[in-house]
Scaffold this motif. Sequence first.
Motif, PDB file in Angstrom:
ATOM      1  N   ALA A 159     -12.896   8.928 -56.604  1.00  0.00           N
ATOM      2  CA  ALA A 159     -12.462   8.271 -57.836  1.00  0.00           C
ATOM      3  C   ALA A 159     -13.517   7.292 -58.350  1.00  0.00           C
ATOM      4  N   VAL A 160     -14.151   6.559 -57.446  1.00  0.00           N
ATOM      5  CA  VAL A 160     -15.203   5.632 -57.858  1.00  0.00           C
ATOM      6  C   VAL A 160     -16.374   6.399 -58.472  1.00  0.00           C
ATOM      7  N   ARG A 161     -16.718   7.524 -57.873  1.00  0.00           N
ATOM      8  CA  ARG A 161     -17.810   8.332 -58.425  1.00  0.00           C
ATOM      9  C   ARG A 161     -17.465   8.823 -59.839  1.00  0.00           C
ATOM     10  N   ALA A 162     -16.231   9.272 -60.033  1.00  0.00           N
ATOM     11  CA  ALA A 162     -15.811   9.731 -61.358  1.00  0.00           C
ATOM     12  C   ALA A 162     -15.841   8.586 -62.369  1.00  0.00           C
ATOM     13  N   LEU A 163     -15.416   7.404 -61.934  1.00  0.00           N
ATOM     14  CA  LEU A 163     -15.485   6.228 -62.797  1.00  0.00           C
ATOM     15  C   LEU A 163     -16.920   5.962 -63.230  1.00  0.00           C
ATOM     16  N   ALA A 164     -17.838   5.992 -62.267  1.00  0.00           N
ATOM     17  CA  ALA A 164     -19.245   5.744 -62.584  1.00  0.00           C
ATOM     18  C   ALA A 164     -19.792   6.798 -63.539  1.00  0.00           C
ATOM     19  N   GLN A 165     -19.439   8.063 -63.338  1.00  0.00           N
ATOM     20  CA  GLN A 165     -19.891   9.125 -64.237  1.00  0.00           C
ATOM     21  C   GLN A 165     -19.426   8.866 -65.665  1.00  0.00           C
ATOM     22  N   SER A 166     -18.155   8.552 -65.820  1.00  0.00           N
ATOM     23  CA  SER A 166     -17.610   8.302 -67.151  1.00  0.00           C
ATOM     24  C   SER A 166     -18.275   7.093 -67.805  1.00  0.00           C
ATOM     25  N   MET A 167     -18.475   6.035 -67.032  1.00  0.00           N
ATOM     26  CA  MET A 167     -19.085   4.833 -67.582  1.00  0.00           C
ATOM     27  C   MET A 167     -20.540   5.055 -67.952  1.00  0.00           C
ATOM     28  N   ALA A 168     -21.248   5.866 -67.167  1.00  0.00           N
ATOM     29  CA  ALA A 168     -22.651   6.147 -67.480  1.00  0.00           C
ATOM     30  C   ALA A 168     -22.773   6.832 -68.836  1.00  0.00           C
ATOM     31  N   ARG A 169     -21.880   7.760 -69.115  1.00  0.00           N
ATOM     32  CA  ARG A 169     -21.932   8.478 -70.388  1.00  0.00           C
ATOM     33  C   ARG A 169     -21.526   7.592 -71.556  1.00  0.00           C
ATOM     34  N   GLU A 170     -20.629   6.682 -71.304  1.00  0.00           N
ATOM     35  CA  GLU A 170     -20.186   5.777 -72.362  1.00  0.00           C
ATOM     36  C   GLU A 170     -21.171   4.644 -72.613  1.00  0.00           C
ATOM     37  N   LEU A 171     -21.689   4.059 -71.530  1.00  0.00           N
ATOM     38  CA  LEU A 171     -22.476   2.835 -71.654  1.00  0.00           C
ATOM     39  C   LEU A 171     -23.981   3.063 -71.723  1.00  0.00           C
ATOM     40  N   GLY A 172     -24.453   4.226 -71.251  1.00  0.00           N
ATOM     41  CA  GLY A 172     -25.884   4.496 -71.335  1.00  0.00           C
ATOM     42  C   GLY A 172     -26.430   4.337 -72.740  1.00  0.00           C
ATOM     43  N   PRO A 173     -25.798   4.920 -73.760  1.00  0.00           N
ATOM     44  CA  PRO A 173     -26.296   4.756 -75.130  1.00  0.00           C
ATOM     45  C   PRO A 173     -26.257   3.317 -75.632  1.00  0.00           C
ATOM     46  N   GLN A 174     -25.585   2.446 -74.897  1.00  0.00           N
ATOM     47  CA  GLN A 174     -25.544   1.029 -75.269  1.00  0.00           C
ATOM     48  C   GLN A 174     -26.489   0.194 -74.401  1.00  0.00           C
ATOM     49  N   ASN A 175     -27.438   0.895 -73.768  1.00  0.00           N
ATOM     50  CA  ASN A 175     -28.499   0.273 -72.967  1.00  0.00           C
ATOM     51  C   ASN A 175     -27.981  -0.362 -71.681  1.00  0.00           C
ATOM     52  N   ILE A 176     -26.880   0.181 -71.148  1.00  0.00           N
ATOM     53  CA  ILE A 176     -26.365  -0.258 -69.851  1.00  0.00           C
ATOM     54  C   ILE A 176     -26.629   0.864 -68.856  1.00  0.00           C
ATOM     55  N   HIS A 177     -27.412   0.581 -67.837  1.00  0.00           N
ATOM     56  CA  HIS A 177     -27.755   1.575 -66.822  1.00  0.00           C
ATOM     57  C   HIS A 177     -26.669   1.591 -65.750  1.00  0.00           C
ATOM     58  N   VAL A 178     -25.959   2.705 -65.635  1.00  0.00           N
ATOM     59  CA  VAL A 178     -24.928   2.866 -64.619  1.00  0.00           C
ATOM     60  C   VAL A 178     -25.419   3.863 -63.572  1.00  0.00           C
ATOM     61  N   ALA A 179     -25.345   3.479 -62.312  1.00  0.00           N
ATOM     62  CA  ALA A 179     -25.846   4.342 -61.237  1.00  0.00           C
ATOM     63  C   ALA A 179     -24.849   4.364 -60.084  1.00  0.00           C
ATOM     64  N   HIS A 180     -24.910   5.454 -59.317  1.00  0.00           N
ATOM     65  CA  HIS A 180     -24.037   5.648 -58.154  1.00  0.00           C
ATOM     66  C   HIS A 180     -24.918   6.029 -56.976  1.00  0.00           C
ATOM     67  N   VAL A 181     -24.842   5.263 -55.893  1.00  0.00           N
ATOM     68  CA  VAL A 181     -25.699   5.486 -54.723  1.00  0.00           C
ATOM     69  C   VAL A 181     -24.835   5.986 -53.570  1.00  0.00           C
ATOM     70  N   ILE A 182     -25.130   7.193 -53.094  1.00  0.00           N
ATOM     71  CA  ILE A 182     -24.413   7.758 -51.954  1.00  0.00           C
ATOM     72  C   ILE A 182     -25.152   7.360 -50.680  1.00  0.00           C
ATOM     73  N   VAL A 183     -24.532   6.514 -49.901  1.00  0.00           N
ATOM     74  CA  VAL A 183     -25.122   6.085 -48.630  1.00  0.00           C
ATOM     75  C   VAL A 183     -24.615   7.044 -47.553  1.00  0.00           C
TER      76      VAL A 183
END
Length: 241
Positions: A159-183
Motif C-alpha cells: 500500500a505504501v508503494r502504491a501511495l508513492a506511485q500515485s504521489m509521484a505522478r501527481e506531484l512530479g509535474p509540480q517539482n516535487i521528487h517522490v521516490a520509493h526505496v526497497i531495502v
Amino acid sequence: MARDKVCVVIGAGDATGGAIARRFAREGYTAVVTRRSADKLQSLVARIVEEGGRVHPFGSDARDEAQVEALFRQIETEIGEVEVFVFNIGGNVRFDIRDTTSRVYRKVWEMTAFAGFLTAREAAKAMVPRGKGTMIFTGATASIRGGRGFSAFAGGKHAVRALAQSMARELGPQNIHVAHVIVDGAIDTEWIKANFPDRYNVGPDAILNPDDIAETYWQLHRQKRSAWTFEMDIRPWKENW
C-alpha cells in the motif's frame, strides 16, 4: 530572513531513520525526527548535536490525524520549511495467516499505509505551494512480493508503494521528487546481531549499513529533475535474491 530548510524523518529509529537524519543534518538541514515516544530519540538527538547539527525531536503518533496536522503546523511556523520528507516506519511482523488476528493486521496497516498517507499528505501541503521538495518512502522486500507469514506486513508495504506511485505522478509535474526505496536485506542493528549472528560471519559489507543507506537517500535528493529516480532497490553484495 531566510528560514531553516528542514528534513523530516517519520520513524527515526536507531538504525536507518537515525542515519538519514544525521546525514541531512551534516549538510545543513535542520532534522525533525519523530517516534511515538520522544524519550527514545534522546541518543539520536545527542549524536546529531555532537556532530554539529540542528535537531528537533517530537513524540508523535503518525496514525493520529490531529497529531500529524499539529506536527507539520508547528514545524512550518516555528522551525522552518519542510524541504525533505522521509517516511521510515517499519511494521515488520510475522504470523501464519491462521494466527494473524484482525488487531495485528489493522495495526500494521495503520503503521504503514495509513500513517504514510497522513504524513505524506501534510508534507505535500507544505511543499506544493513552494514548488519544491523531496519525498522518500522506505520500502522492503515485502513491498513487491509477499512471503509466507508476512500477509500483514506485505499488505501494508504494498500500500505504501502504491501511495508513492500515485504521489509521484501527481506531484512530479509540480517539482516535487517522490521516490520509493526497497531495502532488500538485513540491516546492521543490535537486534539482527543478537538474533541472527550468522549474518556477521560471511565477510565484510555483507549486511546493509545504515549510514550507506542514508547516503543513497542523500543522493536521491540531489538528483537533477531531468533524470529523477522513482524506485530503486538496495541490498548487500552477498544477499540472495
